[in-house]
Design a protein around this motif. Structure first.
Motif, PDB file in Angstrom:
ATOM      1  N   GLU A   1      -3.371   8.828   1.068  1.00 29.62           N
ATOM      2  CA  GLU A   1      -3.201   7.373   1.061  1.00 29.62           C
ATOM      3  C   GLU A   1      -1.836   6.986   1.628  1.00 29.62           C
ATOM      4  O   GLU A   1      -1.718   6.031   2.397  1.00 29.62           O
ATOM      5  CB  GLU A   1      -3.328   6.824  -0.366  1.00 29.62           C
ATOM      6  CG  GLU A   1      -4.732   6.859  -0.913  1.00 29.62           C
ATOM      7  CD  GLU A   1      -4.786   6.413  -2.367  1.00 29.62           C
ATOM      8  OE1 GLU A   1      -3.789   5.847  -2.871  1.00 29.62           O
ATOM      9  OE2 GLU A   1      -5.828   6.630  -2.987  1.00 29.62           O
ATOM     10  N   TYR A   2      -0.809   7.747   1.263  1.00 28.15           N
ATOM     11  CA  TYR A   2       0.549   7.464   1.743  1.00 28.15           C
ATOM     12  C   TYR A   2       0.613   7.641   3.258  1.00 28.15           C
ATOM     13  O   TYR A   2       1.134   6.779   3.974  1.00 28.15           O
ATOM     14  CB  TYR A   2       1.549   8.392   1.049  1.00 28.15           C
ATOM     15  CG  TYR A   2       2.962   8.260   1.566  1.00 28.15           C
ATOM     16  CD1 TYR A   2       3.758   7.186   1.200  1.00 28.15           C
ATOM     17  CD2 TYR A   2       3.493   9.199   2.443  1.00 28.15           C
ATOM     18  CE1 TYR A   2       5.053   7.051   1.679  1.00 28.15           C
ATOM     19  CE2 TYR A   2       4.789   9.071   2.933  1.00 28.15           C
ATOM     20  CZ  TYR A   2       5.560   8.001   2.537  1.00 28.15           C
ATOM     21  OH  TYR A   2       6.833   7.869   3.021  1.00 28.15           O
TER      22      TYR A   2
ATOM     23  N   HIS B   1       1.899   7.584  -6.599  1.00 25.26           N
ATOM     24  CA  HIS B   1       0.942   8.623  -6.979  1.00 25.26           C
ATOM     25  C   HIS B   1       1.532  10.022  -6.973  1.00 25.26           C
ATOM     26  O   HIS B   1       0.832  10.984  -7.234  1.00 25.26           O
ATOM     27  CB  HIS B   1      -0.281   8.586  -6.068  1.00 25.26           C
ATOM     28  CG  HIS B   1      -1.113   7.359  -6.237  1.00 25.26           C
ATOM     29  ND1 HIS B   1      -2.153   7.057  -5.419  1.00 25.26           N
ATOM     30  CD2 HIS B   1      -1.059   6.330  -7.120  1.00 25.26           C
ATOM     31  CE1 HIS B   1      -2.702   5.902  -5.795  1.00 25.26           C
ATOM     32  NE2 HIS B   1      -2.039   5.451  -6.824  1.00 25.26           N
TER      33      HIS B   1
ATOM     34  N   ASN C   1      -0.413  13.524   0.028  1.00 31.53           N
ATOM     35  CA  ASN C   1      -0.913  12.213  -0.371  1.00 31.53           C
ATOM     36  C   ASN C   1      -1.510  11.507   0.847  1.00 31.53           C
ATOM     37  O   ASN C   1      -0.804  10.917   1.659  1.00 31.53           O
ATOM     38  CB  ASN C   1       0.256  11.404  -0.969  1.00 31.53           C
ATOM     39  CG  ASN C   1      -0.189  10.106  -1.582  1.00 31.53           C
ATOM     40  OD1 ASN C   1      -1.182   9.531  -1.161  1.00 31.53           O
ATOM     41  ND2 ASN C   1       0.559   9.642  -2.568  1.00 31.53           N
TER      42      ASN C   1
ATOM     43  N   GLU D   1       2.328   1.653  -3.525  1.00 34.58           N
ATOM     44  CA  GLU D   1       1.311   2.119  -4.460  1.00 34.58           C
ATOM     45  C   GLU D   1       1.027   3.609  -4.245  1.00 34.58           C
ATOM     46  O   GLU D   1       0.932   4.380  -5.200  1.00 34.58           O
ATOM     47  CB  GLU D   1       0.025   1.312  -4.275  1.00 34.58           C
ATOM     48  CG  GLU D   1      -1.066   1.694  -5.261  1.00 34.58           C
ATOM     49  CD  GLU D   1      -2.334   0.880  -5.041  1.00 34.58           C
ATOM     50  OE1 GLU D   1      -3.421   1.462  -5.232  1.00 34.58           O
ATOM     51  OE2 GLU D   1      -2.232  -0.307  -4.686  1.00 34.58           O
ATOM     52  N   ALA D   2       0.904   4.028  -2.991  1.00 30.90           N
ATOM     53  CA  ALA D   2       0.631   5.433  -2.685  1.00 30.90           C
ATOM     54  C   ALA D   2       1.810   6.314  -3.082  1.00 30.90           C
ATOM     55  O   ALA D   2       1.616   7.440  -3.555  1.00 30.90           O
ATOM     56  CB  ALA D   2       0.328   5.593  -1.201  1.00 30.90           C
ATOM     57  N   ARG D   3       3.023   5.807  -2.899  1.00 32.50           N
ATOM     58  CA  ARG D   3       4.230   6.570  -3.256  1.00 32.50           C
ATOM     59  C   ARG D   3       4.264   6.824  -4.764  1.00 32.50           C
ATOM     60  O   ARG D   3       4.742   7.864  -5.223  1.00 32.50           O
ATOM     61  CB  ARG D   3       5.477   5.796  -2.807  1.00 32.50           C
ATOM     62  CG  ARG D   3       6.752   6.576  -2.961  1.00 32.50           C
ATOM     63  CD  ARG D   3       7.955   5.826  -2.433  1.00 32.50           C
ATOM     64  NE  ARG D   3       8.047   6.025  -0.989  1.00 32.50           N
ATOM     65  CZ  ARG D   3       8.408   5.098  -0.122  1.00 32.50           C
ATOM     66  NH1 ARG D   3       8.707   3.881  -0.524  1.00 32.50           N
ATOM     67  NH2 ARG D   3       8.484   5.368   1.161  1.00 32.50           N
TER      68      ARG D   3
ATOM     69  N   ALA E   1       0.839  -1.211   0.000  1.00 30.77           N
ATOM     70  CA  ALA E   1       0.000   0.000   0.000  1.00 30.77           C
ATOM     71  C   ALA E   1       0.871   1.257   0.000  1.00 30.77           C
ATOM     72  O   ALA E   1       0.547   2.243  -0.675  1.00 30.77           O
ATOM     73  CB  ALA E   1      -0.935  -0.003   1.200  1.00 30.77           C
TER      74      ALA E   1
END
Length: 157
Positions: free
Chosen positions: A47-48, A39, A45, A35-37, A32
């Motif tokens: 999610e990050y 973006h 961010n 994946e967030a990184r 996760a």
């Protein structure tokens, strides 16, 4: 380093949670974060930041579980006996005011769950029960006032 008493069932539950957090949660969180990184800008961010916080909480719990399993003093309740209440005993009580019957097993702090009938060795009711036997009456200082219980049954395992 103080030993922590627990039943073999409680110890197995802790070991399983540790395994799950190390082998399932940790890789999921790392994925996760990756994946967030991907973006882009990490400063905004969400999610990050959520994934990093989740990682921090998971790693903290892993460290706590490792400490608990290292310091565990596993007590095999099936090999215990006697006519006095001690760690591991299952006790059937009756509330002398309401005639309500309850059954509790006295277990370690980490495995206590009143809904499942497991009370911590350090709880007020367990401390009052230790050393008593069937037919004895105990007074327990509860938040709502003193409660009186009669011990109906004591069993092991």
């Amino acid at each position: 380093m103080d030993k922590i008493p627990m039943t073999s069932h409680g110890f197995e539950e802790l070991k399983e949670e540790l395994r799950r957090r190390q082998q399932e949660e940790r890789p999921r969180i790392i994925a996760a974060i990756s994946e967030a990184r991907a973006h882009g800008d990490l400063s905004e961010n969400a999610e990050y930041h959520a994934a990093k916080e989740s990682q921090s909480l998971n790693e903290g719990r892993i460290a706590e579980l490792e400490d608990l399993t290292t310091r565990a003093e596993v007590i095999d309740v099936s090999k215990m006996s006697g006519d006095r209440i001690k760690f591991g005993a299952t006790v059937k009580l009756v509330d002398e005011d309401t005639d309500e019957e309850r059954t509790y097993q006295i277990v370690g702090d980490q495995e206590a769950d009143v809904k499942k009938g497991r009370i911590s060795i350090s709880s007020p009711i367990a401390r009052a029960l230790i050393g008593k036997g069937e037919g004895d009456t105990v007074e327990v200082a509860a938040p709502g006032g003193a409660k009186s219980y009669e011990i109906l049954e004591l069993r092991w395992g």
